[in-house]
Design an enzyme around this catalytic site. Structure first.
Site, PDB file in Angstrom:
ATOM      1  CB  SER A 153     -30.658 -21.310  26.780  1.00 53.44           C
ATOM      2  OG  SER A 153     -32.024 -21.400  26.435  1.00 53.44           O
ATOM      3  CG  ASN A 163     -42.048 -19.206  29.331  1.00 50.25           C
ATOM      4  OD1 ASN A 163     -41.101 -18.474  29.579  1.00 50.25           O
ATOM      5  ND2 ASN A 163     -42.078 -20.468  29.689  1.00 50.25           N
ATOM      6  CE  LYS A 213     -32.291 -10.769  26.624  1.00 46.93           C
ATOM      7  NZ  LYS A 213     -33.539 -11.435  26.165  1.00 46.93           N
ATOM      8  CE  LYS A 220     -35.850 -13.358  20.246  1.00 44.63           C
ATOM      9  NZ  LYS A 220     -35.597 -13.210  21.688  1.00 44.63           N
ATOM     10  CB  THR A 270     -38.003 -16.147  30.954  1.00 43.71           C
ATOM     11  OG1 THR A 270     -37.267 -16.899  29.990  1.00 43.71           O
ATOM     12  CG2 THR A 270     -38.089 -14.702  30.538  1.00 43.71           C
ATOM     13  CE  LYS A 299     -28.763 -20.636  23.670  1.00 39.67           C
ATOM     14  NZ  LYS A 299     -30.058 -20.848  22.944  1.00 39.67           N
TER      15      LYS A 299
HETATM   16  N1  LIG Z   1     -39.814 -17.397  26.491  1.00 43.77           N
HETATM   17  C1  LIG Z   1     -38.613 -16.989  26.883  1.00 43.77           C
HETATM   18  O1  LIG Z   1     -37.781 -17.780  27.342  1.00 43.77           O
HETATM   19  C2  LIG Z   1     -38.249 -15.562  26.810  1.00 43.77           C
HETATM   20  C3  LIG Z   1     -39.162 -14.589  26.428  1.00 43.77           C
HETATM   21  N2  LIG Z   1     -38.774 -13.271  26.452  1.00 43.77           N
HETATM   22  C4  LIG Z   1     -39.675 -12.220  26.021  1.00 43.77           C
HETATM   23  O2  LIG Z   1     -40.850 -12.191  26.828  1.00 43.77           O
HETATM   24  C5  LIG Z   1     -41.938 -11.685  26.065  1.00 43.77           C
HETATM   25  C6  LIG Z   1     -43.085 -12.666  26.117  1.00 43.77           C
HETATM   26  O3  LIG Z   1     -42.601 -13.921  25.620  1.00 43.77           O
HETATM   27  P1  LIG Z   1     -43.221 -15.306  26.079  1.00 43.77           P
HETATM   28  O4  LIG Z   1     -43.815 -15.176  27.425  1.00 43.77           O
HETATM   29  O5  LIG Z   1     -42.225 -16.343  25.803  1.00 43.77           O
HETATM   30  O6  LIG Z   1     -44.368 -15.439  24.992  1.00 43.77           O
HETATM   31  P2  LIG Z   1     -45.741 -16.242  25.081  1.00 43.77           P
HETATM   32  O7  LIG Z   1     -46.143 -16.479  23.680  1.00 43.77           O
HETATM   33  O8  LIG Z   1     -45.622 -17.395  26.006  1.00 43.77           O
HETATM   34  O9  LIG Z   1     -46.732 -15.171  25.777  1.00 43.77           O
HETATM   35  C7  LIG Z   1     -46.989 -13.901  25.281  1.00 43.77           C
HETATM   36  C8  LIG Z   1     -48.172 -13.334  26.048  1.00 43.77           C
HETATM   37  O10 LIG Z   1     -48.370 -11.968  25.699  1.00 43.77           O
HETATM   38  C9  LIG Z   1     -49.757 -11.761  25.480  1.00 43.77           C
HETATM   39  N3  LIG Z   1     -49.940 -10.582  24.640  1.00 43.77           N
HETATM   40  C10 LIG Z   1     -49.657 -10.396  23.340  1.00 43.77           C
HETATM   41  N4  LIG Z   1     -49.996  -9.153  22.957  1.00 43.77           N
HETATM   42  C11 LIG Z   1     -50.509  -8.543  24.067  1.00 43.77           C
HETATM   43  C12 LIG Z   1     -51.034  -7.248  24.330  1.00 43.77           C
HETATM   44  N5  LIG Z   1     -51.086  -6.313  23.391  1.00 43.77           N
HETATM   45  N6  LIG Z   1     -51.462  -6.982  25.585  1.00 43.77           N
HETATM   46  C13 LIG Z   1     -51.396  -7.906  26.565  1.00 43.77           C
HETATM   47  N7  LIG Z   1     -50.905  -9.135  26.362  1.00 43.77           N
HETATM   48  C14 LIG Z   1     -50.471  -9.452  25.141  1.00 43.77           C
HETATM   49  C15 LIG Z   1     -50.240 -13.054  24.876  1.00 43.77           C
HETATM   50  O11 LIG Z   1     -51.645 -13.197  24.968  1.00 43.77           O
HETATM   51  C16 LIG Z   1     -49.495 -14.047  25.771  1.00 43.77           C
HETATM   52  O12 LIG Z   1     -50.197 -14.224  26.987  1.00 43.77           O
HETATM   53  C17 LIG Z   1     -41.385 -11.438  24.653  1.00 43.77           C
HETATM   54  O13 LIG Z   1     -40.942 -10.105  24.553  1.00 43.77           O
HETATM   55  C18 LIG Z   1     -40.194 -12.371  24.596  1.00 43.77           C
HETATM   56  O14 LIG Z   1     -39.236 -11.984  23.646  1.00 43.77           O
HETATM   57  C19 LIG Z   1     -37.542 -12.893  26.879  1.00 43.77           C
HETATM   58  C20 LIG Z   1     -36.622 -13.808  27.279  1.00 43.77           C
HETATM   59  C21 LIG Z   1     -36.872 -15.222  27.195  1.00 43.77           C
HETATM   60  O1  LIG Z   2     -32.891 -19.120  25.567  1.00 43.63           O
HETATM   61  C1  LIG Z   2     -32.333 -18.497  24.695  1.00 43.63           C
HETATM   62  O2  LIG Z   2     -31.329 -18.879  24.123  1.00 43.63           O
HETATM   63  C2  LIG Z   2     -32.861 -17.167  24.194  1.00 43.63           C
HETATM   64  C3  LIG Z   2     -34.117 -16.677  24.822  1.00 43.63           C
HETATM   65  C4  LIG Z   2     -34.509 -15.414  24.119  1.00 43.63           C
HETATM   66  O3  LIG Z   2     -34.835 -15.446  22.951  1.00 43.63           O
HETATM   67  C5  LIG Z   2     -34.445 -14.136  24.795  1.00 43.63           C
HETATM   68  O4  LIG Z   2     -33.794 -14.036  25.839  1.00 43.63           O
HETATM   69  O5  LIG Z   2     -35.020 -13.161  24.290  1.00 43.63           O
END
Ligand SMILES: NC(=O)C1=CN([C@@H]2O[C@H](COP(=O)(O)OP(=O)(O)OC[C@H]3O[C@@H](n4cnc5c(N)ncnc54)[C@H](O)[C@@H]3O)[C@@H](O)[C@H]2O)C=CC1
Ligand SMILES: O=C(O)CCC(=O)C(=O)O
Length: 418
Positions: free
Chosen positions: A350, A221, A94, A106, A190, A70
């Protein structure tokens, strides 16, 4: 960055740190440190102008002892084989940390989707879905969103899979739009677990979240929802950043208004609630009560860690601290609450989506949020019990002790290992 490390090596070091508190043989530990398999493929995709471009893509299946693999799919120019290996390993621990019945996987495609049209992104996504088809399935491997992917991409993958398999199987992927079988509450999940972990952490450490100052690095997000929900707890969000830079107001601002500005203009730059713009590093080293890294791996290395002024770090991103940063922060008594707990809300909801898909019975958002709160607060209790019982060096190590024990127990009880 001076000590930027390969995230796969960081994962292995984190497992080694926890191993010091466990009595497993080196054979057992080696098995926990490597993926079972990695798909590495190239996608040849027609662009809008008729040319063909080739993209590198990966899916790592790290460990399936506790259930189907997952984990999300990331679109980013930094995607690499070792990055998806690390991210898939973090998924294993996790899912075990919050005790949901999955292993870890992943995937990712190495490209910047913002440079491509929506129809090009759709063809790239559907091409990847064809490559994934033999590997995925609701009992095999279940992808989900990650950086730069969301409901739209999940719907395309589901549609491609179902068309090729001639079936209806919404549980093959999660993070879908509600109209395609997605769960209420998944988009916010998240950030919600980051908020719940923050609330529990402040309570455990005897600190008051009301009026606590907060800086958030990354406003997608995970980061923007965490900021909004922590703002709702009474904290004061004073700085946020995205890839264009950081904005700051020492008196605080409305986290929702910052997100609205980003949605409208594409970035945080020029946000009218801010009094000044800062660099990313200035945000990470600000004098705040709480720092939330919510962007990418290795955001805080040993050098930056030496200048961090926050008392508490709650990791929304996966792997935002290098191992050297962990050592420095631990020496400096900065409390770090790890990614494998704090951002586990995404995969937990999820899991709820997958359960609902299989039962064809959908829950109200209130039920989703209540069940999520139960999962995260239980995992937090498991964390502090183990932290106190083992006298572990930090909260990350204690959480890995909990998670590794669960993975090993599943393998041993299930007869996977002799
Ligand atoms: N979307 C999800 O359900 C989950 C996300 N995560 C983790 O959370 C983190 C962010 O993911 P999301 O929010 O989903 O991605 P996203 O694509 O929605 O947002 C990423 C954000 O980080 C910013 N960013 C990128 N490089 C940067 C930098 N150097 N300095 C400041 N900001 C920067 C981007 O501009 C954007 O605002 C990742 O590590 C991801 O693996 C973890 C668990 C679940
Ligand atoms: O929702 C999921 O299955 C995985 C989300 C994810 O990629 C993460 O927790 O880093």
């Amino acid at each position: 960055m001076s000590d930027e490390v390969n995230p796969f090596e960081s994962l292995q070091e984190q497992i080694d740190d926890a191993a010091a508190y466990l009595e497993y043989s080196t054979d057992v530990l080696e098995r926990l440190k490597h993926p079972e398999r990695v798909l590495e493929t190239t996608l040849s995709v027609e662009m809008d102008d008729g040319s063909v471009e080739v993209f590198e893509a990966f899916r790592s299946q790290f460990n399936g002892d506790r259930g189907p693999y997952k984990g999300g799919i990331r679109y980013h120019p930094q995607v690499s084989r070792d990055e998806v290996k690390a991210l898939s390993g973090w998924m294993v621990y996790k899912c075990a940390a919050v005790n949901i019945p999955y292993g870890g996987g992943k995937g990712g495609i190495k490209f910047d989707p913002r440079q491509y049209s929506a129809s090009e992104v759709e063809r790239i996504t559907r091409s990847f879905a064809k490559e994934l088809r033999p590997l995925i399935g609701e009992d095999r491997d279940i992808p989900a969103p990650d950086v730069n992917t969301g409901q739209r991409e999940m719907n395309w993958i589901k549609d491609t899979y179902e068309t090729l398999e001639n079936t209806t199987e919404p549980g093959v992927i999660t993070g879908k739009a509600p109209e395609s079988g997605g769960s209420a509450g998944r988009v916010e999940a998240t950030g919600r677990s980051v908020m719940l972990t923050t609330r529990e952490a402040f309570d455990y450490l005897g600190k008051d979240i009301e009026r606590a100052t907060v800086a958030v690095q990354g406003y997608g997000n995970a980061g923007s929802v965490a900021a909004k929900l922590i703002d709702d707890l009474g904290a004061n969000v004073v700085a946020v950043s995205d890839s264009s830079g950081a904005v700051h107001n020492p008196d605080g601002f409305d986290a929702r208004a910052a997100k609205d500005h980003k949605n409208e203009t594409g970035s945080l730059a020029g946000f009218e609630g801010a009094t000044e713009e800062l660099s990313n590093e200035e945000l990470l080293t600000m004098d705040v009560d709480l720092l939330i890294p919510a962007a990418l791996e290795n955001a805080i290395d040993g050098d930056i860690a030496n200048h961090v002024q926050a008392d508490i770090i709650v990791e929304a991103a996966n792997g935002p601290l290098t191992p050297r940063a962990d050592d420095v922060l631990s020496e400096r008594d900065v409390a770090v609450f790890p990614d494998i707990l704090a951002n586990a809300g995404g995969v937990t909801v999820s899991y709820f989506e997958w359960v609902q898909n299989r039962q064809r019975f959908y829950w109200e958002e209130e039920r989703v949020n209540d069940e999520l709160e139960r999962v995260i607060t239980t995992a937090f209790e498991d964390l502090v019990d183990t932290y106190e019982r083992t006298d572990a060096e930090d909260f990350r190590t204690a959480m890995y002790v909990v998670a590794i024990e669960r993975v090993v127990d599943a393998a041993e009880e299930g007869g996977i290992w002799p």
